[in-house]
Design an enzyme around this catalytic site. Structure first.
Site, PDB file in Angstrom:
ATOM      1  N   CYS A 175       0.840  -1.177   0.000  1.00  0.00           N
ATOM      2  CA  CYS A 175       0.000   0.000   0.000  1.00  0.00           C
ATOM      3  C   CYS A 175       0.883   1.238   0.000  1.00  0.00           C
ATOM      4  O   CYS A 175       1.836   1.340   0.751  1.00  0.00           O
ATOM      5  CB  CYS A 175      -0.959   0.088   1.187  1.00  0.00           C
ATOM      6  SG  CYS A 175      -2.103  -1.276   1.243  1.00  0.00           S
ATOM      7  N   ARG A 210       3.897  -0.135  -4.799  1.00  0.00           N
ATOM      8  CA  ARG A 210       3.625  -0.728  -3.485  1.00  0.00           C
ATOM      9  C   ARG A 210       2.289  -1.478  -3.446  1.00  0.00           C
ATOM     10  O   ARG A 210       1.946  -2.090  -2.437  1.00  0.00           O
ATOM     11  CB  ARG A 210       3.591   0.357  -2.410  1.00  0.00           C
ATOM     12  CG  ARG A 210       4.900   1.091  -2.278  1.00  0.00           C
ATOM     13  CD  ARG A 210       4.782   2.179  -1.243  1.00  0.00           C
ATOM     14  NE  ARG A 210       4.635   1.613   0.085  1.00  0.00           N
ATOM     15  CZ  ARG A 210       5.642   1.368   0.905  1.00  0.00           C
ATOM     16  NH1 ARG A 210       6.859   1.649   0.538  1.00  0.00           N
ATOM     17  NH2 ARG A 210       5.434   0.848   2.092  1.00  0.00           N
ATOM     18  N   TRP A 222      -2.694  -2.670  -1.773  1.00  0.00           N
ATOM     19  CA  TRP A 222      -2.399  -4.086  -1.943  1.00  0.00           C
ATOM     20  C   TRP A 222      -3.321  -4.795  -0.945  1.00  0.00           C
ATOM     21  O   TRP A 222      -3.168  -4.666   0.255  1.00  0.00           O
ATOM     22  CB  TRP A 222      -0.925  -4.374  -1.635  1.00  0.00           C
ATOM     23  CG  TRP A 222      -0.524  -5.783  -1.961  1.00  0.00           C
ATOM     24  CD1 TRP A 222      -0.146  -6.274  -3.172  1.00  0.00           C
ATOM     25  CD2 TRP A 222      -0.437  -6.886  -1.044  1.00  0.00           C
ATOM     26  NE1 TRP A 222       0.161  -7.610  -3.070  1.00  0.00           N
ATOM     27  CE2 TRP A 222      -0.008  -8.020  -1.785  1.00  0.00           C
ATOM     28  CE3 TRP A 222      -0.682  -7.035   0.329  1.00  0.00           C
ATOM     29  CZ2 TRP A 222       0.185  -9.270  -1.208  1.00  0.00           C
ATOM     30  CZ3 TRP A 222      -0.479  -8.297   0.905  1.00  0.00           C
ATOM     31  CH2 TRP A 222      -0.063  -9.386   0.134  1.00  0.00           C
ATOM     32  N   ASN A 248      -2.085   1.691   5.714  1.00  0.00           N
ATOM     33  CA  ASN A 248      -1.199   0.639   5.215  1.00  0.00           C
ATOM     34  C   ASN A 248      -0.866  -0.252   6.403  1.00  0.00           C
ATOM     35  O   ASN A 248      -0.434   0.251   7.441  1.00  0.00           O
ATOM     36  CB  ASN A 248       0.080   1.293   4.647  1.00  0.00           C
ATOM     37  CG  ASN A 248       1.186   0.282   4.420  1.00  0.00           C
ATOM     38  OD1 ASN A 248       0.930  -0.885   4.181  1.00  0.00           O
ATOM     39  ND2 ASN A 248       2.420   0.736   4.501  1.00  0.00           N
ATOM     40  N   GLY A 249      -1.083  -1.554   6.273  1.00  0.00           N
ATOM     41  CA  GLY A 249      -0.770  -2.474   7.380  1.00  0.00           C
ATOM     42  C   GLY A 249      -1.963  -3.361   7.679  1.00  0.00           C
ATOM     43  O   GLY A 249      -2.875  -3.485   6.849  1.00  0.00           O
ATOM     44  N   GLU A 299      17.621 -17.203  -8.240  1.00  0.00           N
ATOM     45  CA  GLU A 299      17.160 -15.860  -8.629  1.00  0.00           C
ATOM     46  C   GLU A 299      16.621 -15.868 -10.063  1.00  0.00           C
ATOM     47  O   GLU A 299      15.600 -15.222 -10.354  1.00  0.00           O
ATOM     48  CB  GLU A 299      18.318 -14.858  -8.472  1.00  0.00           C
ATOM     49  CG  GLU A 299      18.039 -13.447  -8.922  1.00  0.00           C
ATOM     50  CD  GLU A 299      16.918 -12.724  -8.152  1.00  0.00           C
ATOM     51  OE1 GLU A 299      16.350 -13.293  -7.218  1.00  0.00           O
ATOM     52  OE2 GLU A 299      16.612 -11.587  -8.539  1.00  0.00           O
ATOM     53  N   LYS A 359      12.798 -14.674 -10.847  1.00  0.00           N
ATOM     54  CA  LYS A 359      12.476 -13.590 -11.789  1.00  0.00           C
ATOM     55  C   LYS A 359      11.462 -14.081 -12.822  1.00  0.00           C
ATOM     56  O   LYS A 359      10.528 -13.378 -13.172  1.00  0.00           O
ATOM     57  CB  LYS A 359      13.727 -13.080 -12.519  1.00  0.00           C
ATOM     58  CG  LYS A 359      14.679 -12.282 -11.685  1.00  0.00           C
ATOM     59  CD  LYS A 359      14.232 -10.861 -11.381  1.00  0.00           C
ATOM     60  CE  LYS A 359      13.541 -10.723 -10.064  1.00  0.00           C
ATOM     61  NZ  LYS A 359      14.234 -10.609  -8.873  1.00  0.00           N
ATOM     62  N   GLU A 410       7.947 -14.497 -11.224  1.00  0.00           N
ATOM     63  CA  GLU A 410       7.338 -13.205 -10.891  1.00  0.00           C
ATOM     64  C   GLU A 410       6.849 -12.451 -12.111  1.00  0.00           C
ATOM     65  O   GLU A 410       5.799 -11.825 -12.083  1.00  0.00           O
ATOM     66  CB  GLU A 410       8.401 -12.287 -10.257  1.00  0.00           C
ATOM     67  CG  GLU A 410       8.733 -12.544  -8.854  1.00  0.00           C
ATOM     68  CD  GLU A 410       9.768 -11.529  -8.389  1.00  0.00           C
ATOM     69  OE1 GLU A 410       9.416 -10.711  -7.539  1.00  0.00           O
ATOM     70  OE2 GLU A 410      10.914 -11.542  -8.868  1.00  0.00           O
ATOM     71  N   HIS A 456      18.981 -36.396  -7.227  1.00  0.00           N
ATOM     72  CA  HIS A 456      18.282 -36.867  -6.028  1.00  0.00           C
ATOM     73  C   HIS A 456      16.772 -36.701  -6.156  1.00  0.00           C
ATOM     74  O   HIS A 456      16.056 -36.818  -5.160  1.00  0.00           O
ATOM     75  CB  HIS A 456      18.796 -36.120  -4.795  1.00  0.00           C
ATOM     76  CG  HIS A 456      20.250 -36.372  -4.523  1.00  0.00           C
ATOM     77  ND1 HIS A 456      20.727 -37.558  -4.031  1.00  0.00           N
ATOM     78  CD2 HIS A 456      21.340 -35.594  -4.750  1.00  0.00           C
ATOM     79  CE1 HIS A 456      22.042 -37.500  -3.926  1.00  0.00           C
ATOM     80  NE2 HIS A 456      22.441 -36.317  -4.365  1.00  0.00           N
ATOM     81  N   LYS A 469       5.824  -4.132  -3.804  1.00  0.00           N
ATOM     82  CA  LYS A 469       7.270  -3.982  -3.634  1.00  0.00           C
ATOM     83  C   LYS A 469       7.713  -4.137  -2.191  1.00  0.00           C
ATOM     84  O   LYS A 469       8.654  -4.840  -1.896  1.00  0.00           O
ATOM     85  CB  LYS A 469       7.685  -2.616  -4.172  1.00  0.00           C
ATOM     86  CG  LYS A 469       9.165  -2.351  -4.085  1.00  0.00           C
ATOM     87  CD  LYS A 469       9.823  -2.524  -5.426  1.00  0.00           C
ATOM     88  CE  LYS A 469      11.312  -2.504  -5.364  1.00  0.00           C
ATOM     89  NZ  LYS A 469      11.867  -3.706  -5.991  1.00  0.00           N
TER      90      LYS A 469
HETATM   91  C1  F6R Z   1      11.855 -10.343  -5.884  1.00  0.00           C
HETATM   92  C2  F6R Z   1      11.692  -9.378  -4.816  1.00  0.00           C
HETATM   93  C3  F6R Z   1      11.388  -9.875  -3.453  1.00  0.00           C
HETATM   94  C4  F6R Z   1      12.166  -9.055  -2.404  1.00  0.00           C
HETATM   95  C5  F6R Z   1      11.730  -9.459  -0.995  1.00  0.00           C
HETATM   96  C6  F6R Z   1      12.498  -8.689   0.050  1.00  0.00           C
HETATM   97  O1  F6R Z   1      12.098  -9.719  -7.103  1.00  0.00           O
HETATM   98  O2  F6R Z   1      11.769  -8.189  -5.036  1.00  0.00           O
HETATM   99  O3  F6R Z   1      11.648 -11.230  -3.327  1.00  0.00           O
HETATM  100  O4  F6R Z   1      13.530  -9.278  -2.589  1.00  0.00           O
HETATM  101  O5  F6R Z   1      10.367  -9.212  -0.847  1.00  0.00           O
HETATM  102  O6  F6R Z   1      12.296  -7.323  -0.069  1.00  0.00           O
HETATM  103  P1  F6R Z   1      13.268  -6.306   0.620  1.00  0.00           P
HETATM  104  O7  F6R Z   1      14.612  -6.439  -0.027  1.00  0.00           O
HETATM  105  O8  F6R Z   1      12.665  -4.963   0.403  1.00  0.00           O
HETATM  106  O9  F6R Z   1      13.332  -6.677   2.068  1.00  0.00           O
END
Ligand code: F6R
Length: 621
Positions: free
Chosen positions: A2, A31, A81, A107-108, A490, A494, A497, A513, A616
């Site tokens: 949010c 966000r 969100w 937010n929360g 990673e 990616k 996502e 395994h 985010k």
């Molecule tokens: C993936 C991504 C998330 C963040 C995770 C931690 O692309 O962005 O997996 O890495 O939510 O977020 P931060 O770094 O803000 O604690």
């Protein structure tokens, strides 16, 4: 999660409120983008004017174009969100109370909202949404109706709330005021001339001011055109020093790229270079940014635990290889949300390193607090200046990646890995594990990395082409070993996502395994091949893993080091990256995988900056 914006600007033209808030929401949309809404107060109305719409901000903008709001003096805006209640118009924020006199955004998560709602409903109050937030608006209304000011009312009601919140409210009877409060969720104040701002993040107002101050836990803030008043839980006024944000609005724009993610991938050489810059003094000594963990304590720690989530945790996994190798200290990497529930063995001799781009990830905040309660020193590797984790940790090493707006992390990841290397070098120096000339050699190897990342970006057409040809794939596997393992994880994250394709990252040695059962003829498998200049056996073993999947019909795509003549014999296609010391290779190898996911998602027509279901800053547990 949010995004929240607040604005107040008094006199003529006094017309900025709606525009400032909509501009802030556009920059905060990363966000959350389930719905958006705005409430504006004008000097002469008995009720606030509100518009809100499910879906992205563009829907709200359309609504405002069709049903304009009069220019106002104060406004609050929200991009959601969803947690409690589906993403509908009714559940969108703001929520009104006191017959439209009060508007509130949040937010929360208010954990005791059911009890509050029951109490309010028993008094005859009718709820219009399924949110936890609406109860806070009615609580506020109850207070202002007894004569309390909006700020007094906010202080009173926050005492009754459990959970995490940033709340902003306006009252039509106080058209020159916006009031905010926070607990476990972020809120930053922006200081202007004759106008002031509130935001979940400084990007909300960076276009208007770079002077900001942070709110601490359980503080209430009241902004008017003339000033900002912060009070603590008991109502005492708190003085807070402002700081200057060290980047400007242009850093939060697309800079000519089609998407923020493309731009942020291109920012990576600079993000790594900036994270390295100025960290070593004239005596060759590394410096942390803020706070202090006593060097004697750091010299005596016998274990390091890195806590982080998602991509940041993969940066921690890379850091582990380097820190253990350079410093000979055992390093564990733990997902922050698992850490505190397993009763970890942590004490004053355990160094806890929290990695977070936003510095607001609730899981990581809780892990930091848990560690501190056990007496462990905490160093934060954080990107967002002044964020909660940066403030609560005992020391901070900022990653200087600049604002990361695309929801999927790219440049922050590279900057985080770089910061773990700096920390490793710092500890190696402090603990006498490395001679000064060895430290110098490591630092100059790191200095060469940004130009090499640039070369990977400049030669990415091959992987882009492969990505475009894979839009119909259903599953993609990623294999890696040693530092290539977190790169594989990673790469898979990616792809999940951004392109919503099932993807798995495996340690290449683990394949036999079990996971090899997944391989069918035609299955695309990406392999991160270790440098042949590293441990020879490791390179050979991963080549064997490539052969094992090829023997079962997989199509293999290999990320290999320039000059690795063997790689091409085992791959449908090889993507070469420049040579680098083994431990630093993830900084190069991950780049083609980021570009692969971006390009494939774009080929499928998806919004790469705002993938579905994500936000985010994950500010809920
Ligand atoms: C993936 C991504 C998330 C963040 C995770 C931690 O692309 O962005 O997996 O890495 O939510 O977020 P931060 O770094 O803000 O604690």
């Amino acid at each position: 999660m949010c995004g929240i914006v607040g604005y107040v600007g008094g006199g003529a033209p006094g017309a900025r409120a709606e525009g400032v808030v909509m501009g802030g929401l556009a920059r905060l949309e990363y966000r959350g983008y389930d719905s958006a809404g705005i409430a504006v107060v004008t000097a002469d109305d008995a009720a606030v004017a509100m518009r809100k719409k499910a879906g992205k901000l563009v829907n709200l903008a359309k609504e405002l174009a069709e049903r304009p709001i009069d220019h106002g003096t104060a406004a609050i805006g929200h991009t959601r969100w969803a947690t409690h209640g589906a993403p509908t118009d009714a559940n969108a924020h703001p929520h009104l109370a006191a017959g439209g006199r009060i508007a509130i955004i949040h937010n929360g998560i208010i954990e005791n909202f059911s009890a509050l709602r029951a109490e309010l409903e028993a008094e005859g109050i009718e709820f219009l949404s399924e949110t936890d937030t609406e109860a806070t608006g009615h609580l506020l209304a109850r207070e202002v109706e007894t004569g309390a000011s909006l700020a007094e009312a906010m202080r009173t009601i926050t005492r009754r709330l459990e959970g995490a919140f940033t709340l902003l409210a306006v009252d039509a009877r106080e058209p020159r005021t916006v009031v905010g409060a926070r607990r476990n969720s972020p809120l930053v104040v922006g200081l202007g001339e004759g106008e002031n701002f509130l935001g979940s993040d400084v990007v909300a107002f960076i276009e208007h001011t770079r002077t900001a101050l942070e709110l601490e836990q359980d503080e209430v803030v009241e902004i008017t055109p003339e000033g900002v008043t912060i009070t603590d839980r008991s109502g005492h006024v708190v003085e807070r020093e402002p700081y200057t944000v060290d980047w400007d609005a242009s850093a939060a724009q697309k800079g000519g790229f089609a998407t923020f993610m493309e731009k942020e991938i291109h920012d990576q050489p600079e993000a790594v270079a900036d994270t390295l810059r100025g960290r070593i003094d004239e005596h060759g000594k590394l410096h942390l940014d803020e706070g202090l963990v006593h060097e004697a304590l750091l010299a005596s720690v016998d274990k390091i635990i890195i806590v982080a989530c998602g991509t940041a945790s993969y940066a921690g996994l890379v850091g582990r290889y380097a820190i253990e190798h350079w410093c000979r200290i055992p390093v564990e990497v733990e997902l922050a949300h698992e850490f505190r529930y397993r009763d970890p063995v942590v004490n004053v001799r355990t160094l806890v390193v929290a990695i977070s781009q936003s510095g607001e990830t609730m899981d990581t905040i809780m892990a930091v607090r848990h560690a501190q309660r056990q007496g462990a020193p905490v160093i934060a590797i954080v990107n967002a200046q002044g964020s909660t984790i940066a403030r609560e940790a005992d020391a901070v090493l900022y990653t200087r990646a600049g604002p990361e707006i695309a929801v999927a992390s790219t440049k922050a990841f590279l900057a985080q890995i770089t910061a773990t290397f700096l920390l490793g070098i710092y500890l190696a120096e402090l603990r006498g594990n490395k001679f000064p000339d060895e430290i110098e050699a490591l630092l100059s190897q790191l200095d060469e990395i940004p130009a090499k990342i640039q070369r990977v970006i400049d030669t990415s057409e091959g992987i882009r082409e492969v990505a475009r040809s894979m839009a119909d794939e259903r599953t993609v596997l990623f294999l890696g070993r040693h530092v290539g393992f977190p790169v594989a994880l990673e790469g898979a994250l990616k792809l999940k996502e951004l392109a919503y394709i099932h993807a798995e990252g495996f340690a290449a040695g683990e394949l036999k395994h079990g996971p090899i059962a997944l391989v069918e003829p035609g299955q695309p498998v990406f392999i991160v091949l270790p440098s042949p200049r590293g441990r020879e056996s490791l390179h050979a073993k991963v080549i064997s893993n490539v052969q094992e999947v090829r023997a079962r019909g997989a199509r293999t795509f290999v990320i290999a080091e320039e000059g690795d003549t063997e790689a091409a014999n085992h791959a449908e296609q090889v993507f070469y990256v420049p040579n680098a010391p083994v431990l630093m290779t993830p900084l190069l190898q991950v780049v083609p995988l980021q570009i692969f996911a971006l390009e494939l998602a774009a080929a499928k027509g998806y919004d790469v900056d705002q993938p579905r279901n994500l936000a985010k800053s994950v500010t809920v547990e």
